[in-house]
Enzyme design. Sequence first.
Site, PDB file in Angstrom:
ATOM      1  N   MET A  17      61.911  11.744 -56.274  1.00  0.00           N
ATOM      2  CA  MET A  17      61.876  12.722 -55.549  1.00  0.00           C
ATOM      3  C   MET A  17      62.832  13.759 -56.072  1.00  0.00           C
ATOM      4  O   MET A  17      62.850  14.157 -57.235  1.00  0.00           O
ATOM      5  CB  MET A  17      62.017  12.812 -54.137  1.00  0.00           C
ATOM      6  CG  MET A  17      60.843  12.123 -53.498  1.00  0.00           C
ATOM      7  SD  MET A  17      60.875  11.075 -51.963  1.00  0.00           S
ATOM      8  CE  MET A  17      61.064   9.520 -52.721  1.00  0.00           C
ATOM      9  N   CYS A  18      64.047  13.929 -55.531  1.00  0.00           N
ATOM     10  CA  CYS A  18      65.126  14.813 -56.058  1.00  0.00           C
ATOM     11  C   CYS A  18      66.216  13.805 -56.895  1.00  0.00           C
ATOM     12  O   CYS A  18      65.752  12.610 -56.957  1.00  0.00           O
ATOM     13  CB  CYS A  18      65.945  15.349 -54.964  1.00  0.00           C
ATOM     14  SG  CYS A  18      64.856  16.419 -53.721  1.00  0.00           S
TER      15      CYS A  18
END
EC number: 2.4.2.-
Length: 294
Positions: A17-18
């Site tokens: 994701m991040c």
Amino acid sequence: MVLNHSHIVRLYLIKVMCQLLGMNCNTPTDIVFSFEGFRRRAGLTDCHSDGFGIAFFEGRGVRIFRDNQAASLSPIADCIKQYNIKSLNVIAHIRKATQGEVNIENTHPFIREIWGQNWVFAHNGNLKNLPDMTDHFLQPIGSTDSEAAFCYMAEYLKNTFRKKPSEMEIFEAIQKVTKGLAQHGTFNFILSNGEWMIAHCSTNLHYVMRKAPFGKAHRIDDDGVIDFSYYAKAGDKVNIITTFPLTKNESWTKMENGGFVFFKNGEKIAEVIGTPKEAIDDGTLGNRTINSAI
């Protein structure tokens, strides 16, 4: 698991994701070399283009920069290189949005006051069905699961200890509240109050400890090279924590699911070893091809 250039390596594709970046050291140090590679993952070597932020502790204060543009393109990110800010504790984040719009209020790192200190938090993951916080004192400003989880954690700590407890009591309490929050999904995070830095791994988090004798480091994302021996003194100690290794010739330690590390003044003062676990694709985008040991 320690990853280094002497291992047999293979390429594989990971969905994340991040991405997170943290630095803890015993003397004020700039994070430019690491950040310049890290920011390329925001649209150039990876797709984390939904904003970025970076926080530098300066004494009891925090200097924080955020932008909802990709870090690879942001003029605010350019300032980090130009001003060469030195700090004992730094947390940075590049975002691939899973919950919440792409705007400033949803951009990490987040900051809250706990026991009269600034606490800074950044999260990589996706948490669902978090506890309702409607009646809680601490409220998220934006609409991310990350900020909501941080508020829940901060309020838990304040309710558990009316006054600031010892560092090990804090570490144990963070482990306890983290285990509950991690039941709601992926919960990789880096947290600091300016005195220490704590990292927790659900899926992907790595760290490297730099100390004498210092040598050259070669970045993965753009082949940038630095010789730390020109800049560091014999007693300097620097820990870099990040989602995926930033250099290809250093010995990075991979954290496992449920693992914690506690850094202070460039030293690892406590650790909880996690359990190896196969990563589960929860449908979020963010493909990363890296070198890893087999």
